[in-house]
Design a protein around this motif. Structure first.
Motif, PDB file in Angstrom:
ATOM      1  N   LYS A   6      -1.600  -8.877  -9.344  1.00 32.85           N
ATOM      2  CA  LYS A   6      -0.136  -9.015  -9.264  1.00 32.85           C
ATOM      3  C   LYS A   6       0.218 -10.485  -9.039  1.00 32.85           C
ATOM      4  O   LYS A   6       1.384 -10.838  -8.966  1.00 32.85           O
ATOM      5  CB  LYS A   6       0.378  -8.226  -8.042  1.00 32.85           C
ATOM      6  CG  LYS A   6       0.635  -6.776  -8.281  1.00 32.85           C
ATOM      7  CD  LYS A   6       1.364  -6.139  -7.097  1.00 32.85           C
ATOM      8  CE  LYS A   6       0.458  -5.958  -5.906  1.00 32.85           C
ATOM      9  NZ  LYS A   6       1.027  -5.093  -4.848  1.00 32.85           N
ATOM     10  N   SER A  29      -1.338  -0.788  -8.163  1.00 30.77           N
ATOM     11  CA  SER A  29      -2.601  -0.037  -8.303  1.00 30.77           C
ATOM     12  C   SER A  29      -3.660  -0.884  -9.008  1.00 30.77           C
ATOM     13  O   SER A  29      -4.327  -0.431  -9.948  1.00 30.77           O
ATOM     14  CB  SER A  29      -2.371   1.272  -9.063  1.00 30.77           C
ATOM     15  OG  SER A  29      -1.427   2.057  -8.393  1.00 30.77           O
ATOM     16  N   GLU A  69      -6.510  -1.783  -8.155  1.00 29.60           N
ATOM     17  CA  GLU A  69      -7.893  -1.309  -8.018  1.00 29.60           C
ATOM     18  C   GLU A  69      -8.341  -0.468  -9.209  1.00 29.60           C
ATOM     19  O   GLU A  69      -9.536  -0.277  -9.442  1.00 29.60           O
ATOM     20  CB  GLU A  69      -8.043  -0.493  -6.718  1.00 29.60           C
ATOM     21  CG  GLU A  69      -7.910  -1.309  -5.441  1.00 29.60           C
ATOM     22  CD  GLU A  69      -6.472  -1.560  -5.021  1.00 29.60           C
ATOM     23  OE1 GLU A  69      -5.546  -1.131  -5.733  1.00 29.60           O
ATOM     24  OE2 GLU A  69      -6.272  -2.219  -3.974  1.00 29.60           O
ATOM     25  N   ASP A 127      -6.393  -9.222  -5.119  1.00 32.01           N
ATOM     26  CA  ASP A 127      -5.380  -8.348  -4.530  1.00 32.01           C
ATOM     27  C   ASP A 127      -5.411  -8.439  -3.006  1.00 32.01           C
ATOM     28  O   ASP A 127      -6.345  -8.987  -2.420  1.00 32.01           O
ATOM     29  CB  ASP A 127      -5.628  -6.902  -4.973  1.00 32.01           C
ATOM     30  CG  ASP A 127      -4.384  -6.024  -4.813  1.00 32.01           C
ATOM     31  OD1 ASP A 127      -3.266  -6.574  -4.723  1.00 32.01           O
ATOM     32  OD2 ASP A 127      -4.535  -4.790  -4.769  1.00 32.01           O
ATOM     33  N   ILE A 128      -4.371  -7.851  -2.418  1.00 30.35           N
ATOM     34  CA  ILE A 128      -4.262  -7.791  -0.961  1.00 30.35           C
ATOM     35  C   ILE A 128      -5.258  -6.763  -0.413  1.00 30.35           C
ATOM     36  O   ILE A 128      -5.350  -5.649  -0.933  1.00 30.35           O
ATOM     37  CB  ILE A 128      -2.818  -7.376  -0.570  1.00 30.35           C
ATOM     38  CG1 ILE A 128      -1.835  -8.503  -0.879  1.00 30.35           C
ATOM     39  CG2 ILE A 128      -2.723  -6.928   0.877  1.00 30.35           C
ATOM     40  CD1 ILE A 128      -2.021  -9.751  -0.036  1.00 30.35           C
ATOM     41  N   SER A 147      -6.061  -5.012   3.273  1.00 35.22           N
ATOM     42  CA  SER A 147      -5.601  -4.903   4.650  1.00 35.22           C
ATOM     43  C   SER A 147      -6.694  -4.201   5.469  1.00 35.22           C
ATOM     44  O   SER A 147      -7.498  -4.839   6.132  1.00 35.22           O
ATOM     45  CB  SER A 147      -4.270  -4.148   4.674  1.00 35.22           C
ATOM     46  OG  SER A 147      -3.819  -4.006   5.979  1.00 35.22           O
ATOM     47  N   THR A 148      -6.761  -2.890   5.388  1.00 36.11           N
ATOM     48  CA  THR A 148      -7.826  -2.175   6.104  1.00 36.11           C
ATOM     49  C   THR A 148      -9.117  -2.147   5.275  1.00 36.11           C
ATOM     50  O   THR A 148     -10.186  -1.877   5.813  1.00 36.11           O
ATOM     51  CB  THR A 148      -7.412  -0.717   6.367  1.00 36.11           C
ATOM     52  OG1 THR A 148      -7.178  -0.089   5.088  1.00 36.11           O
ATOM     53  CG2 THR A 148      -6.152  -0.644   7.215  1.00 36.11           C
ATOM     54  N   GLY A 149      -9.016  -2.356   3.981  1.00 31.81           N
ATOM     55  CA  GLY A 149     -10.174  -2.269   3.090  1.00 31.81           C
ATOM     56  C   GLY A 149     -10.399  -0.865   2.560  1.00 31.81           C
ATOM     57  O   GLY A 149     -11.309  -0.608   1.779  1.00 31.81           O
ATOM     58  N   ARG A 150      -9.518   0.059   2.980  1.00 31.54           N
ATOM     59  CA  ARG A 150      -9.704   1.463   2.623  1.00 31.54           C
ATOM     60  C   ARG A 150      -9.559   1.726   1.113  1.00 31.54           C
ATOM     61  O   ARG A 150     -10.354   2.467   0.536  1.00 31.54           O
ATOM     62  CB  ARG A 150      -8.664   2.291   3.396  1.00 31.54           C
ATOM     63  CG  ARG A 150      -9.124   3.685   3.626  1.00 31.54           C
ATOM     64  CD  ARG A 150      -8.202   4.450   4.515  1.00 31.54           C
ATOM     65  NE  ARG A 150      -8.132   5.813   3.987  1.00 31.54           N
ATOM     66  CZ  ARG A 150      -7.190   6.670   4.265  1.00 31.54           C
ATOM     67  NH1 ARG A 150      -6.210   6.336   5.076  1.00 31.54           N
ATOM     68  NH2 ARG A 150      -7.214   7.880   3.755  1.00 31.54           N
ATOM     69  N   THR A 151      -8.571   1.091   0.512  1.00 30.48           N
ATOM     70  CA  THR A 151      -8.344   1.324  -0.932  1.00 30.48           C
ATOM     71  C   THR A 151      -9.562   0.876  -1.738  1.00 30.48           C
ATOM     72  O   THR A 151     -10.004   1.583  -2.651  1.00 30.48           O
ATOM     73  CB  THR A 151      -7.070   0.591  -1.417  1.00 30.48           C
ATOM     74  OG1 THR A 151      -6.013   0.875  -0.518  1.00 30.48           O
ATOM     75  CG2 THR A 151      -6.669   1.038  -2.809  1.00 30.48           C
TER      76      THR A 151
HETATM   77  C1  PRP Z   1      -1.606  -2.891  -1.292  1.00 31.36           C
HETATM   78  C2  PRP Z   1      -2.687  -3.669  -2.012  1.00 31.36           C
HETATM   79  C3  PRP Z   1      -3.849  -2.723  -1.983  1.00 31.36           C
HETATM   80  C4  PRP Z   1      -3.661  -2.004  -0.663  1.00 31.36           C
HETATM   81  C5  PRP Z   1      -4.583  -2.588   0.385  1.00 31.36           C
HETATM   82  O1  PRP Z   1      -1.042  -2.018  -2.201  1.00 31.36           O
HETATM   83  O2  PRP Z   1      -2.278  -4.027  -3.314  1.00 31.36           O
HETATM   84  O3  PRP Z   1      -3.806  -1.828  -3.052  1.00 31.36           O
HETATM   85  O4  PRP Z   1      -2.288  -2.191  -0.249  1.00 31.36           O
HETATM   86  O5  PRP Z   1      -4.503  -1.931   1.621  1.00 31.36           O
HETATM   87  P1  PRP Z   1      -5.799  -1.379   2.366  1.00 31.36           P
HETATM   88  O6  PRP Z   1      -6.840  -2.490   2.370  1.00 31.36           O
HETATM   89  O7  PRP Z   1      -5.309  -1.086   3.761  1.00 31.36           O
HETATM   90  O8  PRP Z   1      -6.277  -0.163   1.659  1.00 31.36           O
HETATM   91  P2  PRP Z   1       0.376  -1.354  -2.020  1.00 31.36           P
HETATM   92  O9  PRP Z   1       0.268  -0.198  -1.091  1.00 31.36           O
HETATM   93  O10 PRP Z   1       1.355  -2.404  -1.634  1.00 31.36           O
HETATM   94  O11 PRP Z   1       0.689  -0.787  -3.452  1.00 31.36           O
HETATM   95  P3  PRP Z   1       0.375  -1.298  -4.932  1.00 31.36           P
HETATM   96  O12 PRP Z   1      -0.999  -0.824  -5.260  1.00 31.36           O
HETATM   97  O13 PRP Z   1       1.404  -0.647  -5.766  1.00 31.36           O
HETATM   98  O14 PRP Z   1       0.460  -2.790  -4.963  1.00 31.36           O
END
Ligand code: PRP
Length: 215
Positions: A119, A143, A145, A158-159, A161-165
């Motif tokens: 993004k 999305s 990932e 990408d961002i 945060s917890t690394g869970r996604t």
């Molecule tokens: C953000 C980011 C990751 C996720 C990371 O997505 O793009 O997909 O959060 O968080 P995590 O490490 O805690 O799992 P967001 O929920 O903003 O939605 P998006 O995929 O539509 O960008």
């Protein structure tokens, strides 16, 4: 702050950042109400605190501030890096900590000009250019990932945060590019015309932030 003459208009993203920022405001300002009408309204006036909130898409917050529709904005550093708007970044609010990282499938083999889905095309292009790596950047809107799993891209930026996604999708974080927190930004004219009010708010935020550091 509540006795000032002007209303401060603050652009914020909806959702978690809004809630965390409002929580900071409650701690920073005795006049800030415990609750106010939270509905689907996109402009929320809080006259008790001489504030008005504009609820925007995160990527649009710097635009509202640059054009002076909002005096201030609350936005992630990731978006500031990508949008490159003419605004002043005046305070690190130290909320919503996360990181902007490069990730991919664990068995990924380096190729010539790998495709990178993100993004954040501007940030990703600049980063790989600085590293002297040639990549093809593919802009996606969410999305991210999904891209390496279905073969659209070799890597993602990408961002995390917890690394869970990443984990739940079998991806691996390879490199942290930037540590990210939420920042307070100001319109350049507002900062000059409402200096006292803005600096008062910054001082209040700072006191709350420092208290948090001590805990
Ligand atoms: C953000 C980011 C990751 C996720 C990371 O997505 O793009 O997909 O959060 O968080 P995590 O490490 O805690 O799992 P967001 O929920 O903003 O939605 P998006 O995929 O539509 O960008």
């Amino acid at each position: 702050m509540s006795t000032g003459q002007h209303t401060l208009t603050i652009a914020m993203p909806k959702g978690r950042i809004f809630e965390e920022a409002v929580d900071l405001l409650r701690q920073a300002d005795d006049h800030f109400p415990d609750s106010f009408e939270e509905s689907r309204k996109l402009v929320i006036d809080v006259p008790e605190a001489n504030m008005s909130f504009i609820l925007a898409k995160p990527t649009d917050v710097p635009t509202y501030v640059e054009y002076g529709v909002a005096d201030l904005g609350v936005v992630g550093k990731d978006i500031l890096l990508e949008e490159q708007r003419e605004v002043y970044e005046i305070l690190d609010l130290q909320i919503s900590h996360c990181r902007l990282s490069i990730a991919g499938l664990p068995d990924w083999k380096p190729t010539v000009a790998p495709r990178v889905a993100t993004k954040y095309p501007r940030v990703a292009s600049a980063y790989f250019r600085q590293q002297g790596q040639q990549v093809e950047v593919i802009k996606l809107n969410g999305s991210i990932e999904l891209a390496p799993i279905v073969g659209l891209a070799d890597r993602i930026v990408d961002i995390v945060s917890t690394g869970r996604t990443l984990k739940e999708n079998g991806l691996e974080e390879m490199e942290t590019m930037y540590d990210i927190t939420t920042r307070l930004i100001a319109n350049q004219v507002s900062y000059r015309t409402k200096t006292e009010q803005i600096e008062d708010l910054m001082a209040r935020f700072n006191r709350v932030i420092q208290k948090g550091d001590e805990i």
